[in-house]
Design a protein around this motif. Sequence first.
Motif, short mmCIF file in Angstrom:
data_model
loop_
_atom_site.label_atom_id
_atom_site.label_comp_id
_atom_site.label_asym_id
_atom_site.label_seq_id
_atom_site.Cartn_x
_atom_site.Cartn_y
_atom_site.Cartn_z
N LEU A 1 0.83 -1.20 0.00
CA LEU A 1 0.00 0.00 0.00
C LEU A 1 0.86 1.25 0.00
N LEU A 2 1.88 1.27 0.85
CA LEU A 2 2.78 2.42 0.94
C LEU A 2 3.54 2.62 -0.37
N LEU A 3 4.03 1.53 -0.92
CA LEU A 3 4.74 1.60 -2.20
C LEU A 3 3.82 2.05 -3.32
N SER A 4 2.57 1.62 -3.28
CA SER A 4 1.61 2.04 -4.31
C SER A 4 1.36 3.54 -4.25
N LEU A 5 1.29 4.09 -3.04
CA LEU A 5 1.13 5.54 -2.89
C LEU A 5 2.30 6.29 -3.53
N THR A 6 3.51 5.77 -3.31
CA THR A 6 4.69 6.40 -3.90
C THR A 6 4.65 6.32 -5.42
N GLY A 7 4.26 5.14 -5.93
CA GLY A 7 4.12 5.00 -7.38
C GLY A 7 3.11 5.98 -7.95
N GLY A 8 2.01 6.17 -7.23
CA GLY A 8 1.00 7.14 -7.66
C GLY A 8 1.55 8.55 -7.67
N LEU A 9 2.34 8.90 -6.66
CA LEU A 9 2.92 10.25 -6.59
C LEU A 9 3.94 10.49 -7.71
N SER B 1 11.96 -0.42 -5.09
CA SER B 1 12.31 0.92 -5.55
C SER B 1 11.07 1.81 -5.44
N PRO B 2 11.21 3.07 -5.02
CA PRO B 2 10.05 3.96 -4.92
C PRO B 2 9.38 4.24 -6.27
N SER B 3 10.10 3.95 -7.36
CA SER B 3 9.48 4.12 -8.68
C SER B 3 9.27 2.77 -9.36
N GLY B 4 9.43 1.67 -8.62
CA GLY B 4 9.20 0.34 -9.17
C GLY B 4 10.09 0.06 -10.37
N PHE C 1 -5.89 11.26 -12.19
CA PHE C 1 -5.98 9.98 -12.89
C PHE C 1 -4.62 9.29 -12.93
N ALA C 2 -3.56 10.10 -13.12
CA ALA C 2 -2.21 9.53 -13.14
C ALA C 2 -1.86 8.91 -11.79
N PHE C 3 -2.25 9.59 -10.71
CA PHE C 3 -1.98 9.07 -9.37
C PHE C 3 -2.66 7.72 -9.16
N ILE C 4 -3.93 7.65 -9.54
CA ILE C 4 -4.69 6.41 -9.37
C ILE C 4 -4.09 5.28 -10.22
N ALA C 5 -3.84 5.59 -11.50
CA ALA C 5 -3.29 4.58 -12.41
C ALA C 5 -1.89 4.15 -11.98
N GLY C 6 -1.08 5.12 -11.55
CA GLY C 6 0.28 4.81 -11.11
C GLY C 6 0.29 3.92 -9.88
N ALA C 7 -0.61 4.20 -8.95
CA ALA C 7 -0.72 3.38 -7.74
C ALA C 7 -1.14 1.95 -8.09
N ILE C 8 -2.08 1.83 -9.03
CA ILE C 8 -2.55 0.49 -9.44
C ILE C 8 -1.42 -0.29 -10.12
#
Length: 434
Positions: free
Chosen positions: A238-246, A300-303, A320-327
């Motif tokens: 979950l935490l990593l997904s938030l970073t990916g979204g950001l 990695s914070p950017s996967g 939308f980018a945040f949501i898609a990036g987190a997914i």
Amino acid sequence: MDIIQLVVVGALGALAAMMANKGIAVFNDGLRPVMPEYLEGVIGKKELAATSFAVSFGLVIGFGIPVSLGASVILVHSILLMTDIIGTWTPEGKKGTIIAGIIGALWGIGITIGLQVVVDLFALMPVNFLDALGAVGTPIVVGFAVFPALAIAYQHGFKKGALTLGLSTLALVLVKKFGTITLESGTTFTLSAEGMALLVGMILMVFFAVRVKGEGTDNQNLVSIFVERVTRIKKNALLLSLTGGLVAAATSLVIIAGDPISLNLMSEGKFGEAALAAFARGIGFIPLVFSTAIVTGVYSPSGTTFVFVIGILLQGHPVFAFIAGAIVMFIEIMLLNGAAKGLDRFPGVREMGEHIRTSMNRVLEIALLIGGALASEQIAPGIGYFWLIGVYLLNQTAKKPLVNMAVGPVAAIALGIIVNILYVLGLWAPIVVG
């Protein structure tokens, strides 16, 4: 600077620094294998902090920031390499994590505002060389299309590499000549010649890789041996997904880019080509990020960097980018085991990742060196090439040389500053730069 941009980049800096502090994720691939030693008590905080500083700080100062100055987009290395350092230098425990988050947020915001301040200061100089610095990225766009041919040559030999280069060149020439299409409505659009050349090369690269036969066991063994470490990553999904979204949101807002190639394309408004470049980079990072994640339990914070592709494709739509990036980041993490086994079934594809990264780095080294030479010559006609060649060769003899990719941008910036000093002293004739 838009407040939303500052909030996004501040949140990214804070979260990345906190995850580095907790040993959940670090951006520097060279630091990731060291993290388990710290987490398991083999080395102490001081050793970890010293290692983090040694492997990251030079890249921040010598690569991330200089490349960012030549464009209106920040190379993500300038932020996430520094958050690695911040996270590893701050104390353990909740207090240390909070301190890391605060400093990380301040760094993210500061580097975003600070680079603009530097740009504004350049504009006040008697000889404004900022426009000339844009030439640093000029060879990158077309040069990037060469990397598949080089990767194929590394993996499958010179002949197949030469064949790929020839077909990519043919695609480049044909699209440049016939790539403008006119629709019945009268609307015209032009295909990217560089993008099509890159696409041809990538298709051949994958074609040759999947034909490699053989059965591997390395990654399957890694999955079974390091199942605890994979589980650790999944616990922090979950935490990593938030970073990916950001990361995706910041890319969507055109604040950051994941590599110099897509950075230059984004700064020119070529978002389609930038997405293709970022996608190609992501393919190369799958084996590296997944393998180190399985071995270390640190992500990695950017996967695998596909979150940058999401951000570019959803340019101007940060929510939308945040949501898609987190997914996308969440899916990556859930697929860790399966992807490792898949790479094992196609040994050529697994090996391809290493060759992609190597060839990309070689192309960037040459392209940035040529770009640095072009920029230096614009800044000081008749002297620029002399200066760049001298700096490059002397750098090779230094005890602690700059990475090759940084030499071109750093040399051009240094020459611009020297020219301004000479101008103030009356030793340089006024010239129009750019």
